[in-house]
Scaffold this motif. Structure first.
Motif, PDB file in Angstrom:
ATOM      1  N   TYR A 154       0.806  -1.224   0.000  1.00  0.00           N
ATOM      2  CA  TYR A 154       0.000   0.000   0.000  1.00  0.00           C
ATOM      3  C   TYR A 154       0.844   1.281   0.000  1.00  0.00           C
ATOM      4  CZ  TYR A 154      -3.557  -3.380   1.397  1.00  0.00           C
ATOM      5  OH  TYR A 154      -4.382  -4.467   1.465  1.00  0.00           O
ATOM      6  N   ASP A 201     -13.754   2.619  19.465  1.00  0.00           N
ATOM      7  CA  ASP A 201     -14.293   1.469  18.737  1.00  0.00           C
ATOM      8  C   ASP A 201     -13.285   0.756  17.837  1.00  0.00           C
ATOM      9  OD1 ASP A 201     -14.127   3.652  17.097  1.00  0.00           O
ATOM     10  OD2 ASP A 201     -16.065   3.388  16.124  1.00  0.00           O
ATOM     11  N   TYR A 202     -12.132   1.373  17.524  1.00  0.00           N
ATOM     12  CA  TYR A 202     -11.192   0.708  16.614  1.00  0.00           C
ATOM     13  C   TYR A 202      -9.742   0.603  17.119  1.00  0.00           C
ATOM     14  CZ  TYR A 202     -14.095  -0.376  12.617  1.00  0.00           C
ATOM     15  OH  TYR A 202     -15.018  -0.954  11.787  1.00  0.00           O
ATOM     16  N   PHE A 245      -8.256  -0.489  19.771  1.00  0.00           N
ATOM     17  CA  PHE A 245      -7.887  -1.774  20.364  1.00  0.00           C
ATOM     18  C   PHE A 245      -7.648  -2.825  19.271  1.00  0.00           C
ATOM     19  CE2 PHE A 245      -9.197  -4.299  24.463  1.00  0.00           C
ATOM     20  CZ  PHE A 245      -7.949  -4.900  24.487  1.00  0.00           C
ATOM     21  N   GLU A 246      -8.525  -2.881  18.272  1.00  0.00           N
ATOM     22  CA  GLU A 246      -8.362  -3.846  17.181  1.00  0.00           C
ATOM     23  C   GLU A 246      -7.096  -3.554  16.365  1.00  0.00           C
ATOM     24  OE1 GLU A 246     -11.347  -2.812  18.129  1.00  0.00           O
ATOM     25  OE2 GLU A 246     -12.112  -4.770  18.712  1.00  0.00           O
ATOM     26  N   HIS A 247      -6.843  -2.276  16.102  1.00  0.00           N
ATOM     27  CA  HIS A 247      -5.632  -1.946  15.341  1.00  0.00           C
ATOM     28  C   HIS A 247      -4.380  -2.311  16.117  1.00  0.00           C
ATOM     29  CE1 HIS A 247      -7.700   0.839  12.293  1.00  0.00           C
ATOM     30  NE2 HIS A 247      -7.088  -0.107  11.626  1.00  0.00           N
ATOM     31  N   ARG A 276      -4.121  -4.720  18.351  1.00  0.00           N
ATOM     32  CA  ARG A 276      -3.997  -6.187  18.327  1.00  0.00           C
ATOM     33  C   ARG A 276      -3.439  -6.648  16.980  1.00  0.00           C
ATOM     34  NH1 ARG A 276      -2.624 -10.247  17.893  1.00  0.00           N
ATOM     35  NH2 ARG A 276      -3.411 -12.298  18.491  1.00  0.00           N
ATOM     36  N   SER A 277      -3.884  -5.990  15.927  1.00  0.00           N
ATOM     37  CA  SER A 277      -3.400  -6.311  14.587  1.00  0.00           C
ATOM     38  C   SER A 277      -1.896  -6.033  14.484  1.00  0.00           C
ATOM     39  CB  SER A 277      -4.184  -5.484  13.575  1.00  0.00           C
ATOM     40  OG  SER A 277      -3.538  -5.438  12.348  1.00  0.00           O
ATOM     41  N   LYS A 287     -21.452  -2.524  10.639  1.00  0.00           N
ATOM     42  CA  LYS A 287     -20.701  -3.661  11.185  1.00  0.00           C
ATOM     43  C   LYS A 287     -19.241  -3.255  11.401  1.00  0.00           C
ATOM     44  CE  LYS A 287     -18.886  -8.223  10.339  1.00  0.00           C
ATOM     45  NZ  LYS A 287     -17.467  -7.861  10.533  1.00  0.00           N
ATOM     46  N   LYS A 288     -18.727  -3.591  12.551  1.00  0.00           N
ATOM     47  CA  LYS A 288     -17.325  -3.269  12.835  1.00  0.00           C
ATOM     48  C   LYS A 288     -16.478  -4.517  12.657  1.00  0.00           C
ATOM     49  CE  LYS A 288     -17.946   0.679  15.860  1.00  0.00           C
ATOM     50  NZ  LYS A 288     -19.398   0.855  15.910  1.00  0.00           N
ATOM     51  N   GLU A 289     -15.315  -4.351  11.992  1.00  0.00           N
ATOM     52  CA  GLU A 289     -14.454  -5.488  11.697  1.00  0.00           C
ATOM     53  C   GLU A 289     -13.758  -6.013  12.950  1.00  0.00           C
ATOM     54  OE1 GLU A 289     -14.311  -2.493  10.324  1.00  0.00           O
ATOM     55  OE2 GLU A 289     -13.757  -2.532   8.216  1.00  0.00           O
ATOM     56  N   TRP A 336     -10.191  -7.608  14.526  1.00  0.00           N
ATOM     57  CA  TRP A 336      -8.809  -7.184  14.243  1.00  0.00           C
ATOM     58  C   TRP A 336      -8.209  -7.931  13.079  1.00  0.00           C
ATOM     59  CZ3 TRP A 336      -4.673 -10.466  14.457  1.00  0.00           C
ATOM     60  CH2 TRP A 336      -4.801 -11.647  15.202  1.00  0.00           C
ATOM     61  N   LEU A 378      -8.884  -6.254   9.597  1.00  0.00           N
ATOM     62  CA  LEU A 378      -8.385  -4.901   9.315  1.00  0.00           C
ATOM     63  C   LEU A 378      -7.190  -4.932   8.371  1.00  0.00           C
ATOM     64  CD1 LEU A 378      -8.548  -3.387  12.908  1.00  0.00           C
ATOM     65  CD2 LEU A 378     -10.055  -2.865  10.990  1.00  0.00           C
ATOM     66  N   THR A 379      -7.062  -3.899   7.551  1.00  0.00           N
ATOM     67  CA  THR A 379      -5.904  -3.773   6.672  1.00  0.00           C
ATOM     68  C   THR A 379      -4.687  -3.440   7.525  1.00  0.00           C
ATOM     69  OG1 THR A 379      -7.435  -2.830   5.074  1.00  0.00           O
ATOM     70  CG2 THR A 379      -5.113  -2.677   4.539  1.00  0.00           C
TER      71      THR A 379
END
Lengths: 393, 104
Positions: free
Chosen positions: A198, A216-217, A219-221, A223-224, B2-4, B6, B9-10
């Motif tokens: 990218y 909302d995001y 934490f997920e980022h 973890r990723s 809808k939330k993705e 982890w 996610l990109t």
């Protein structure tokens, strides 16, 4: 053509940089890493490297340039030390969070105050939670080899995480060593062509890099992001093996020295491990069953492999060249002690902080540690869990 | 929306869904006041449209016609910048039930 060259640590990093020839080099000179930047600047002036060389007004900006250049799609490197790394702090986390495979050489140096230019691991240990992979070198050859491998590790598609390579300030950065410099083309072939993921310069694709996340995001980022560094062990192992097959010097997570029948063990990283080997040889000659374990990869921490290597010992001393004020032991100690927790069979373990601000550690100091370990192994008693070496009491 | 997870996610926080900020209804957390448009006072200077940080000034057929409350956060900048003595945008209190604030 592979050649033997007499280079100091800084020159080996500059030499490896010339061979890899990254797209962008952005760095600000600071002792003891100044000569890395100086030598690269000379290479650029002499037309020996084709990448852009940027000298911004600070280390914070240097890392920012690296982040911009890596986001654009370039292969990027930098070098710094001590206060320079400290000034990069917030950008280090951003480089890791954006999963940019930047490679940095760090000539390990103490942090102020008091101001001091000499070698210890305070700088990189302070950055241990920044999300960067950390690899430490015992000498110039290892610094050269680690630095070349760092590009392969950082850029692996499952990892895509920045890597820093530590070389002890002055002790390695300014000490001459005869090292094997590999053929330019062979090094280029080993690191391979860089394929950005990218890249911002690909204008055919619309995207946002580094957006804000709310509750909302984020934490997920995060973890990723963690997944990248957790994928690193397999890659570090494979790259170390391939490097061995190609150039004859194989690398793993740590080096074991005279550990086969050892009952006690000293764990120490970087240049001091060389001195420790002499001490181990001396103690072995006196009939002491002692070995050395020299961690090479500190992040990701190879906890299982290190625990497996140490669990059968009777006593282990972990030597740290940095302190973590107020913590239960210095960084390497807490990692290793925690790694052993789940093993019913585990050694007595002690921690010694040594060499802050470049304070020498000599063969005799390691011998003293070895003798103390022998005593702990014999009695099963630890008089002092955390202590200091070569400090005026 | 809808939330993705982890895993979906990109890599590296990259967002490939260009223009997706329209899905983020910033009006859902408005401050308890909102600008009211008074058409007869409006001189069509477009200052409100220029200054609005959320692009929430409604424009139809090249004329300012009001405020898009899906995105208006009630910051009040439009009312401050509105030049006429008899302002075309004034802040008024509003009561929003919690259920109405939840994102669509």
């Amino acid at each position: 053509m592979k050649t033997m060259k007499t280079l100091n640590g800084n020159q080996t990093i500059a030499e490896a940089t010339r061979q890899v020839d990254p797209d962008v080099i952005a760095a600000y000179p600071i002792t003891p890493s100044t000569a890395i930047v100086e030598t690269i600047a000379q290479f650029k002036a002499d037309g020996l490297i084709s990448g852009e060389f940027v000298c911004p007004e600070s280390e914070h900006s240097a890392m920012s340039v690296c982040i911009g250049a890596a986001s654009a799609g370039g292969r990027v490197m930098t070098a710094t030390a001590s206060q320079g790394l400290a000034l990069m702090w917030e950008m280090l986390y951003i480089a890791a969070g954006l999963r940019l495979p930047i490679v940095a050489a760090i000539a390990n140096r103490s942090l102020s105050a008091p101001i001091n230019i000499h070698g210890d691991h305070s700088d990189t240990m302070g950055a241990r939670d920044s999300g960067w992979i950390q690899i430490y070198s015992e000498g110039c050859q290892e610094a050269y080899d680690n630095f070349i491998q760092a590009f392969r590790i950082a850029e692996h598609l499952n990892v895509r995480t920045p890597v820093l390579v530590g070389l002890d300030g002055f002790i390695i950065s300014h000490s001459m060593e005869v090292i094997q410099v590999e053929d330019d083309d062979e090094v280029k072939r080993f690191v391979g062509e860089y394929k950005p993921v990218y890249p911002l310069l690909d204008t055919s694709r619309k995207m946002t890099v580094g957006p804000i996340d709310f509750t909302d995001y984020y934490f997920e980022h995060k973890r990723s992001q963690i997944e990248g560094i957790e994928n690193a062990p397999k890659v570090i192992e494979a790259v170390g093996r391939e490097f061995g097959q190609k150039f004859g010097r194989e690398y793993g997570f740590f080096e074991e020295y005279r550990m086969d029948d050892a009952e006690t063990c000293i764990v120490v990283m970087s240049s001091a491990a060389g001195t420790c080997k002499d001490a181990v040889d001396g103690l072995r000659a006196e009939g002491k069953r002692i070995g050395l374990l020299k961690p090479r990869v500190f992040r990701p921490f190879p906890h299982q492999k290190i625990a497996e290597a140490l669990k059968k010992m009777k006593a282990v001393a972990v030597l740290d060249r940095s302190s973590s004020p107020g913590a239960f032991g210095a960084p390497l100690f807490t990692e290793i002690r925690s790694s052993l927790y789940d093993y019913s069979e585990r050694p007595k373990i002690v921690n010694y902080v040594y060499g802050l601000g470049g304070r020498d550690i000599m063969v005799e100091h390691f011998k003293e540690v070895g003798l103390k370990l022998g005593e702990i192994a014999k009695t099963g008693k630890v008089a002092e869990m955390c202590g200091y070496i070569n400090l005026r009491e | 929306m809808k939330k993705e997870s982890w895993k979906e996610l990109t890599i590296g926080t990259i967002n490939l869904d260009a223009g997706n900020s329209v899905k983020n209804l910033t009006g859902t957390w408005r401050s308890g006041k909102r600008p009211q448009f008074i058409q007869e006072n409006c001189i069509q200077c477009f200052f409100c449209w220029v200054y609005c940080p959320h692009f929430a000034i409604r424009v139809e057929k090249s004329e300012v016609t009001g405020v898009n409350y899906d995105y208006c956060t009630g910051c009040g900048i439009c009312c401050t910048e509105c030049p006429p003595k008899e302002k075309a945008l004034v802040m008024v209190k509003e009561e929003i039930k919690l259920a109405e604030r939840s994102p669509k």
